[in-house]
Design a protein around this motif. Sequence first.
Motif, PDB file in Angstrom:
ATOM      1  N   LYS A  17      -2.089  11.982   4.967  1.00  0.00           N
ATOM      2  CA  LYS A  17      -3.336  11.706   5.687  1.00  0.00           C
ATOM      3  C   LYS A  17      -3.103  11.032   7.032  1.00  0.00           C
ATOM      4  O   LYS A  17      -4.035  10.864   7.821  1.00  0.00           O
ATOM      5  CB  LYS A  17      -4.266  10.848   4.825  1.00  0.00           C
ATOM      6  N   TRP A  58       3.098   9.924   5.525  1.00  0.00           N
ATOM      7  CA  TRP A  58       2.001  10.130   4.569  1.00  0.00           C
ATOM      8  C   TRP A  58       1.095  11.260   5.037  1.00  0.00           C
ATOM      9  O   TRP A  58       0.745  11.345   6.226  1.00  0.00           O
ATOM     10  CB  TRP A  58       1.203   8.843   4.397  1.00  0.00           C
ATOM     11  N   CYS A 113       0.865  -1.185   0.000  1.00  0.00           N
ATOM     12  CA  CYS A 113       0.000   0.000   0.000  1.00  0.00           C
ATOM     13  C   CYS A 113       0.897   1.229   0.000  1.00  0.00           C
ATOM     14  O   CYS A 113       2.081   1.145   0.326  1.00  0.00           O
ATOM     15  CB  CYS A 113      -0.944   0.005   1.196  1.00  0.00           C
ATOM     16  N   LEU A 155      -4.598   5.943   0.423  1.00  0.00           N
ATOM     17  CA  LEU A 155      -5.405   6.617   1.440  1.00  0.00           C
ATOM     18  C   LEU A 155      -6.228   7.769   0.852  1.00  0.00           C
ATOM     19  O   LEU A 155      -7.052   8.357   1.551  1.00  0.00           O
ATOM     20  CB  LEU A 155      -4.518   7.155   2.563  1.00  0.00           C
ATOM     21  N   ASP A 156      -6.007   8.071  -0.436  1.00  0.00           N
ATOM     22  CA  ASP A 156      -6.726   9.192  -1.043  1.00  0.00           C
ATOM     23  C   ASP A 156      -8.223   8.939  -1.106  1.00  0.00           C
ATOM     24  O   ASP A 156      -9.016   9.882  -1.198  1.00  0.00           O
ATOM     25  CB  ASP A 156      -6.187   9.480  -2.452  1.00  0.00           C
ATOM     26  N   SER A 157      -8.623   7.662  -1.078  1.00  0.00           N
ATOM     27  CA  SER A 157     -10.044   7.338  -1.157  1.00  0.00           C
ATOM     28  C   SER A 157     -10.771   7.608   0.165  1.00  0.00           C
ATOM     29  O   SER A 157     -11.998   7.592   0.215  1.00  0.00           O
ATOM     30  CB  SER A 157     -10.230   5.863  -1.540  1.00  0.00           C
ATOM     31  N   TYR A 212     -12.393   9.591   3.225  1.00  0.00           N
ATOM     32  CA  TYR A 212     -13.153  10.857   3.277  1.00  0.00           C
ATOM     33  C   TYR A 212     -12.322  11.964   3.909  1.00  0.00           C
ATOM     34  O   TYR A 212     -12.357  13.101   3.477  1.00  0.00           O
ATOM     35  CB  TYR A 212     -14.444  10.631   4.065  1.00  0.00           C
ATOM     36  N   ASP A 213     -11.588  11.638   4.933  1.00  0.00           N
ATOM     37  CA  ASP A 213     -10.821  12.646   5.654  1.00  0.00           C
ATOM     38  C   ASP A 213      -9.498  12.031   6.067  1.00  0.00           C
ATOM     39  O   ASP A 213      -9.195  10.881   5.730  1.00  0.00           O
ATOM     40  CB  ASP A 213     -11.614  13.120   6.885  1.00  0.00           C
ATOM     41  N   ARG A 214      -8.728  12.779   6.814  1.00  0.00           N
ATOM     42  CA  ARG A 214      -7.448  12.241   7.284  1.00  0.00           C
ATOM     43  C   ARG A 214      -7.694  11.125   8.304  1.00  0.00           C
ATOM     44  O   ARG A 214      -8.781  10.986   8.849  1.00  0.00           O
ATOM     45  CB  ARG A 214      -6.611  13.353   7.916  1.00  0.00           C
ATOM     46  N   SER A 271       0.813   5.930  -0.060  1.00  0.00           N
ATOM     47  CA  SER A 271       0.084   7.124   0.337  1.00  0.00           C
ATOM     48  C   SER A 271      -1.157   7.340  -0.527  1.00  0.00           C
ATOM     49  O   SER A 271      -2.204   7.767  -0.033  1.00  0.00           O
ATOM     50  CB  SER A 271       1.006   8.349   0.251  1.00  0.00           C
ATOM     51  N   ALA A 272      -1.062   7.008  -1.804  1.00  0.00           N
ATOM     52  CA  ALA A 272      -2.188   7.207  -2.720  1.00  0.00           C
ATOM     53  C   ALA A 272      -3.373   6.321  -2.351  1.00  0.00           C
ATOM     54  O   ALA A 272      -4.523   6.660  -2.627  1.00  0.00           O
ATOM     55  CB  ALA A 272      -1.748   6.923  -4.157  1.00  0.00           C
TER      56      ALA A 272
END
Length: 193
Positions: A92, A90, A60, A65-67, A69-71, A62-63
């Motif tokens: 988030k 990362w 996995c 975690l882009d999905s 909603y928030d940090r 950093s990208a």
Amino acid sequence: FLPFSAGEDSLGRQALRLREISQDCAAGVRLALDSGRWLGAHVQVHYFDTGLDTAGVLKCNSAALDSLYDRVDIAVGPLRRSAFKEVRSWPKVKGATHLVLTDLGAAMADQSPGVLFPYTQAGPKMELLAQRVAEQHAGERVMLLASGDIRNLDNEDAFRAAWAKSDVDSTTTLVEVEVSSRGLGALRDSLTD
């Protein structure tokens, strides 16, 4: 953040230990979530695999975690120090309370605001073990396997110090046997309880 791929059928000694720690923690997380529901808490749980792919890169990133909603508010894991440092960087995850699953020592949390670690360090346990051994094995020769591995140094020293302070029978002796950390697992497997 899981330290291995959940779908793997065969795991090495270290991965098995990591899975054991993760499963212990997962039970605690489930208990906390169940308790929180009574208080009206709403929690979203996501699982990310920090195992390494064939190129030696985290599965996995950093990208992944882009999905979200928030940090991230609370990050649990990983156990490996290298993965821990990467995950903490990362965007988030920055600022999250990070619960580190480790038995490698308090150094993982030093100079890292918001980092907690749930595992009782083994030093106090080793002191209790030395006292127990001294009580239960009077008149016997006790063997300490000294690996010299950096992860074991504090524990081995804690045992020696506690042994020196324990009420040891005069006929009881402590014999140290040096073994390489690499060969320690095989030697441990060959010993009886």
